[in-house]
Structure formats: C-alpha cells, structure tokens
Write an enzyme that holds these catalytic residues in place. Structure first.
Site, PDB file in Angstrom:
ATOM      1  N   LYS A 493     -35.850  -3.767 -23.834  1.00 22.18           N
ATOM      2  CA  LYS A 493     -34.477  -3.627 -24.325  1.00 22.18           C
ATOM      3  C   LYS A 493     -34.414  -3.999 -25.805  1.00 22.18           C
ATOM      4  O   LYS A 493     -35.355  -4.586 -26.354  1.00 22.18           O
ATOM      5  CB  LYS A 493     -33.540  -4.524 -23.508  1.00 22.18           C
ATOM      6  N   TYR A 722     -26.451 -13.029 -57.112  1.00 22.70           N
ATOM      7  CA  TYR A 722     -25.009 -13.083 -56.934  1.00 22.70           C
ATOM      8  C   TYR A 722     -24.489 -14.521 -56.895  1.00 22.70           C
ATOM      9  O   TYR A 722     -25.152 -15.422 -56.384  1.00 22.70           O
ATOM     10  CB  TYR A 722     -24.614 -12.382 -55.627  1.00 22.70           C
TER      11      TYR A 722
END
Length: 827
Positions: A493, A722
């Site tokens: 999965k 940033y």
C-alpha cells in the site's frame, strides 16, 4: 559435451523410476522452475532449502514440458508424470555437485579458481577482459559463487573452451572442499581477507584456512603477501608444501614488487619490479579496491607469460563491471532495463530472466549489440543467441553492429538491424517505443549510454534508488522466522511505502509471496494492469470502487456492517454467479479502535455471511497497536487472546478453511507464538527493523540522492533562504541541491536540524527548506558542482532522518513524492 540420463544416474548414484527416455542428452540443469528455457533437454533438481522445496513445483514443470527430474522423494501421484524419468537420491544438492564435478573432469583445460572476501567478481571479469582476445574463456555468470552457483557455472564448460575462470564464496566451515571438488582449479588466486561472514568463524585464521582449501590440489597460487594471515598459512601448512606460489607485495620481497602508485584525476599509474625489470601499468580507476584488483590481474598475467607491454596496453581499457541491472521509467509508458556495460551469452541469459520478471507490459523488446571477442564462429554464436531470445519470449529485437546485422536470418522475431549506435540514433524518433519493456544489452564499445539517455523518461536530478536484492534479502530474513506452513501477505500500500507499486509487486510475485495488500482499489487495479496475478486484499474498499474490484478480482476487507451491506448490494446489482463466491477478509477490532467489528457484533456478522451464498470468508484478521513497544506487551497479548477467541468463534460456523492473521513486521519477531495461518509483512520488507538488533540483520532498500546544482561562497553575517532564516556566522560555502518539500523533504529539517552526505561527510541544511530545493553548508567539505548528495540511505539511515524530523520511518518513506524518479536495480 552432453550427458545422457542413464550416465547421470550412474554418476550421482541414483535409482531410476518412470517410463521416460533415459537416453536423452541433457543440456540444461534447472533448479528454479521460473527460469525454464528448454524443457526437452532440461534436468530439474528438486532442492530442499530452509523455506523452499523444489518438489512442490514438479507438476508445474511437467505441465511446461520438463520430463527429467532429480528428487529425494518420489511424488505420490507418480502416474500423472507419463513419459518422465525420476532419479531418486538422498540429497539433491549433493547430486548436482557430483554431476558437475564429473562434468569438469571431462576437460583437461587450465582453470583459474578465485576466492577471497572482496573483489572476486571484479577480478574474474577483468581477467576475462584482459585475455578474451587470445582464449575462448568460460567463466562464472555474474557472482555465481555459492554451493549452487558454482556447479551451474562449471556445467557451462564445452569442448570449445580453452580456459575456465570460476569464483568460489563461502559463509561457514565445511563448504570450500565441496566447491574445490567441482572447480578443480589448476591455478588459484585469493584476493584478500575481510570481515564478511566473521560471525560464522571462530576467528580470521579459521576463515583463511577454510578459503585456502580451494587450492589444495592446485599447481600454483597467486596472492598478496601483505595479507599476513594468508601468507603465514601458505608457508606453514604442510598441505601446501608442493604448491608453487606467485606473490606480489607493496613492502615485502615477492615475485612482483609494487612500487610507486600515482593517482591522477581519472586514472592511476602503478609501478613495479618483476624479474629485476622496472615495469608499469595505467588503469582508468583511482579507488583503492580497483587498484588492488588490477594488481591481482597483473600478477596473474605475468605468471601466465604475458609480456608487460601487452598487459599495459590492455589495462588502459579495463571497463567497470556492471554489478547491477537498473529498471527505470521510459518514454511513452515504457520500462527500461539498463545493462549496457557488457554483452556475452551468460549475462544475456540473466538479463533476459530479469526482463521476464517484469509483467507491466506484454511486449518485450531487446536492444542488443554485437557480442565481442567471444572466440566463437559468428554463425554458431548468433544461432545460440536467436534460440535464447526465442525461448525467453522476446517480442522484438533491435540488433546493433556488423556482426549481428550479418546474421539477420537467424532471428525469427520482429526485428530491425543497424550497423552502429550512431545509425540507430540518427533514425530514432519517439514513436519507436510505446507500452513495452525494453532491455538494453550492449558491449561498452557501442556506447549504449546514448540510447539509454534518449529513451528514459526525463526527470529532475533527484532519484530514489530501490535495491531489489535487499527486498529479497529482507523477505527471506522474515521467512526464516516463520513456520514453513505460515503464509505471507506483503503490504504494498501507499505506493509500496514510497518504493513503487508494480516494480515491488513483480519481485514479490516472482519470489512467491502468498498475498499482497493495498490500501485502495485503484492501487490493486494498477497492479492487475501491470500483470500481477496473485491474490490482492484491499484494506479500505470504497463504495464507488466495488464494481472495479469485482472486474479486477480484488478481495475487499470488510470491517463494518455498512461496508458489508454496500458490497452485498453491488453483488446483487451485478448479478454475480453464486457458484463462484467472492472472497472477503473480515477485520476485527481487538483494541486498536480504528476499524473492525467489535466482539458483540460477531454473532450478527456470522449470520449475515452464512445467509449470503455470494460470499466466502478468505481470512479473519486484526491489527495490533504496539508490537514494537515492549512496555505495551501485556496489552498486545490481550489483543492476541481476544482475536483468537473472536476468530475461532467465526471459524466454528463455517465448513471451509478460514485463515487467521494478526502479526505485522515487528510482531513476527517479537510474538512468534501468534503467527497463526499468515503474517503481514510491511515496513520490515523495506529495511526497517524492530530494534537495533534486527535492524543490523536487514538491508537498506531505499537511497534518496540528488546532486549539487550550484556552489556559493557566503561572507559572514549574510543570510540564506526564505525569511532570512539561515545566517552565516562566519565565511562559509554553501551548495544548492534540487530537492525540497514538494519532493518529500520535510520543512522540519530546516535550520540545521537536518543534514545530507556529500563525499562521505555530513553537510547540515542551512536556512529554510524550499519547495523545490534547499541549501546545505559544505564549508569543510571538498566538493564540486554536480557531486552526488545522499539525502538518506545506508550511511544516513531513514531511522536517523525520522529522529531528526521527530516522526516515524513510515512517514519519511511514504512522503517521497512521485515526481522523484525511481530507479530499481538488481545485482
């Protein structure tokens, strides 16, 4: 030289059973039913291992046309095997070894036997490169050096061969004598002694003693005197008193005394003294392992009488040994297998087997160059190539080179030929390939790297490498911990925990895992479309996907009456045939309190299912909450007890068998008494263990790597990134790398909390992680633009990254974005 069944029966001391032809000449020995190529002339050895028994595949092989078997017990339904011959022996592995030892004795050619802790395969392949112009050489395929690999290698010897080169590997005592009897080396070479398999020997001396048993009947041994344990044993042991030796050393008196070693940017000059003459070679490598391996080869060729100018000329063109097959995404929904470093029949057969493991596309294309310097007649050579291609089910052949182009009539498949790689590239356009698996198999001289580049799916420089060998190793580690009749459900999965869906499912199906489990139906549908045929359980079935699940033969987890009712309505609407009930898997809540039926709902559940002839219960299972945390062991045992009571109550109301399973990866190790009928193997398969002890036994599967885009020198007090979060407290050097939070790199690693590896050293992340890139501090690291950067891998494990982020390894793995290219490789 082929041996008849009657001769083989005598050699391996077998009793014969069956009504088949005992005069059949055997060409192929088979130990793996999945690698059958020529049934009529194959002899299958039903070898029993810790987890596999070849006897279980006798009927399957019979149906595929095999009629000759070596077994340690006859099948009960013997009458089914009409026109077959069974050779009954006590031990099928020993029978295989006896047969191949007999085969070896039929040939009076020199044979080089190679052993050592490291470098065996490289030395073998380089010796082949250096001598193939002069001799027809047979050698071990890849690293076939085990108790099974060695006999299969030796079986390849034919009357055309003038030299054999075989490697032998051991992991414990009492193994090398068996291999010596098979290889029967006339010339020996031991590479070195390292730490591999130390746990199975009392000490290094015992390991040396065992490895040297390969040479007890050899005429000469080539070795390095600098490995003193080896040198002392050869000198002292009376078994070697008549053994001629040819030694080399960097510091002791020897036949070849190695002097100055000068490393350049891309090559190394090695000087030496041999027979009082100064000689030298240049090799296109600079690492220490390659230098040692090259000197071993140098010594071997000098012993064999090669003039040093000839050796030196050939050493210049030594090529890297491709130790792995890579699987990558290609253009137009293709898959690319890259094995473009060498081309010979042995490695071609191995590469074609890997091609056949891939089930995602029915069409299989082989791009093959000339097979160079085989020492064989081209018509005979390419006839054998054509037969191999036909047997392996190749759909289309693209041949490149004059040799293969001259043999076009040999190939009975869709085919196109080009005289050179350049000619192919000039005619290439994007419509050449679509929805197919393409194997690139070429000699290095043909430069297939250029073909690989144009047919690969374009992606940015960050890649996640998946080691398929490690997946298999980890699977076998857990297999060894469960009972022989306990099944395995492998969890694929969430894109196989970030590792890729059908690629992982392919390898698991090939290695005969019993079930797969996915989270949602679309994952299962993708696997079915990719050729996965094994049972697949869907753990979170959604109403809108029920029709598709029926269409693609997917088995739902039923965890509530709402889900059961919706699924029953779908069956009614589809007018499903009650003669073929749909398998379902019942989820019980034993304390996790996430999904599942509660104890007071079990009676109603039993009645509902018994009243629906369209359903059959395949398994009943539950989910443990804390198997990897010892402080919750009492609770885990409570869950196991509750599950056993609930599941037995359900089973008692049905007349057919129903499987039970509750253990996850950590549970397999920590709660072996609760294996029941099946276990669910998840994170452990991908290399994450329950504790440090188990972690050391598992192999790293995933390596996330990128490269340096740009290097900048930043003065003190300047800021980086940033929000100006990165501050240079001194003059520093930074590198920008193309990986960011859109690729799965957590922003929590910003500001020095995270790090990466550049040229073997840690480089902390500086400033904030950006969407597509981040910056790392490489001030004290010697680095250049385009150098490799490891985000996580064996040297910086996922478990450590998870600690730095403050999360669990599951999240790190599954967060790697799908835009990051996956590269799969098998060594």
């Amino acid at each position: 030289m082929n041996h008849t069944i009657s001769t083989i029966a005598t050699v391996i001391n077998a009793s014969t059973s069956g009504n088949g032809n005992t005069n059949t000449a055997i060409k192929n020995l088979l130990i793996d039913s999945r690698k059958l190529s020529n049934a009529e002339t194959s002899l299958f050895f039903a070898i029993k291992g810790e987890r596999h028994d070849g006897h279980a595949y006798l009927i399957d092989l019979y149906e595929k046309g095999v009629r000759h078997f070596v077994v340690s017990s006859l099948p009960q339904n013997n009458a089914v095997f009409n026109n077959s011959v069974f050779l009954l022996v006590k031990d099928t592995l020993l029978a295989l070894q006896y047969l191949c030892a007999f085969h070896r004795k039929q040939f009076k050619i020199p044979v080089i036997g190679i052993t050592g802790s490291n470098g065996k395969t490289i030395v073998k392949e380089w010796l082949y490169q250096l001598m193939r112009e002069d001799k027809n050489i047979v050698r071990s395929p890849k690293s076939f050096n085990s108790q099974v690999g060695v006999p299969l290698s030796v079986w390849q010897i034919t009357g055309e061969n003038k030299l054999g080169i075989f490697e032998a590997g051991i992991s414990k005592t009492q193994e090398m004598s068996l291999l010596e009897a098979i290889i029967q080396p006339t010339i020996g070479l031991i590479t070195n002694i390292g730490q591999a398999h130390d746990e199975n020997f009392e000490n290094q001396k015992q390991k040396v003693d065992e490895k040297l048993k390969l040479f007890v009947n050899s005429e000469v041994l080539i070795y390095c005197k600098d490995y003193l344990l080896v040198h002392n044993e050869i000198t002292i042991n009376k078994a070697f008193k008549d053994l001629q030796v040819f030694s080399w050393s960097r510091k002791l008196r020897s036949d070849l005394l190695v002097g100055r070693i000068t490393k350049g940017i891309a090559d190394t000059k090695i000087q030496g003294i041999y027979k009082n003459d100064f000689i030298q070679i240049n090799i296109p490598f600079t690492d220490e392992a390659s230098i040692e391996n090259a000197i071993h080869c140098w010594a071997m060729l000098l012993y064999l009488g090669y003039e040093n100018p000839v050796i030196a000329e050939r050493m210049r063109f030594l090529s890297p040994i491709a130790m792995r097959l890579e699987l990558k995404e290609g253009i137009n929904n293709c898959s690319i297998i890259n094995d473009s470093y060498n081309s010979d029949l042995g490695s071609l057969a191995i590469a074609l087997d890997f091609l056949n493991q891939q089930k995602q596309h029915p069409k299989k294309t082989l791009i093959l160059s000339d097979i160079l310097q085989s020492g064989r007649n081209e018509e005979t050579l390419y006839k054998e190539v054509a037969e191999l291609i036909h047997k392996k089910g190749v759909s289309r052949l693209i041949g490149i080179g004059d040799g293969i182009s001259n043999q076009t009539k040999q190939f009975d498949v869709e085919k196109t030929f080009y005289r050179s790689t350049d000619e192919f590239l000039k005619e290439f356009n994007n419509s050449f390939f679509r929805d197919e698996t393409i194997l690139l198999k070429g000699a290095r001289a043909f430069g297939f790297e250029a073909i690989s580049k144009i047919i690969q799916q374009k992606a940015h420089e960050t890649v996640l490498e998946i080691n398929l060998n490690a997946i298999v190793h980890n699977l076998n580690y857990f297999r060894a911990k469960i009972k022989s009749d306990t099944k395995i459900m492998a969890m694929v999965k969430a894109f196989s925990y970030g590792s890729g869906s059908f690629e992982i499912a392919n390898i698991l199906q090939f290695h005969r895992v019993d079930f797969l489990a996915v989270a949602y139906a679309d994952e299962g549908i993708e696997l079915r479309k990719a050729g996965i045929t094994m049972p697949i359980m869907v753990m979170n079935p959604e109403e809108q996907s029920y029709d598709s699940m029926l269409q693609y033969n997917l088995e739902p987890e039923i965890y509530s009456f709402r889900v059961l009712s919706l699924f029953e309505e779908t069956l009614k609407r589809s007018e499903h045939d009650s003669d073929h009930p749909i398998p379902i898997h019942i989820k019980l809540d034993t304390g996790m309190h996430r999904l599942g039926f509660d104890p007071d709902e079990v009676n109603e559940l039993i009645v509902r299912i018994k009243n629906n002839k369209h359903l059959t219960v395949k398994s009943v299972f539950s989910h443990l909450a804390a198997t990897d945390e010892s402080e919750h062991d009492d609770f885990t045992w409570q869950q196991i007890k509750r599950f056993n009571e609930m599941s037995e109550k359900i089973k008692s109301h049905f007349t057919y068998p129903i499987m039970k399973h509750i253990l996850n990866s950590a549970g397999i190790t920590r709660f072996p008494d609760a294996q029941f009928d099946m276990v669910r193997l998840g994170i452990g398969l991908y290399g994450i263990g329950a504790g440090t002890s188990e972690q050391s036994q598992l192999q790293n599967v995933s390596t996330l790597k990128t490269s340096i885009s740009q290097i900048k020198n930043i003065p003190a007090n300047e800021t980086i990134g940033y929000s100006r979060k990165g501050i240079a407290t001194r003059d520093i050097q930074i590198a920008t790398v193309p990986i960011g939070y859109a690729d799965g790199l957590s922003r929590k690693l910003s500001g020095g909390k995270g790090k990466m590896i550049v040229n073997g050293k840690y480089a902390p992340i500086i400033g904030n992680v950006c969407m597509d890139m981040c910056m790392i501090d490489i001030t004290d690291i010697n680095a250049s633009e385009n150098d490799e950067v490891i985000v996580f891998g064996e040297a910086y494990p996922i478990t450590e990254v998870a600690k730095d982020v403050g999360t669990i390894p599951y999240e790190i793995l599954t967060n790697v974005s799908r835009r990051v290219k996956r590269v799969y490789y098998q060594e």
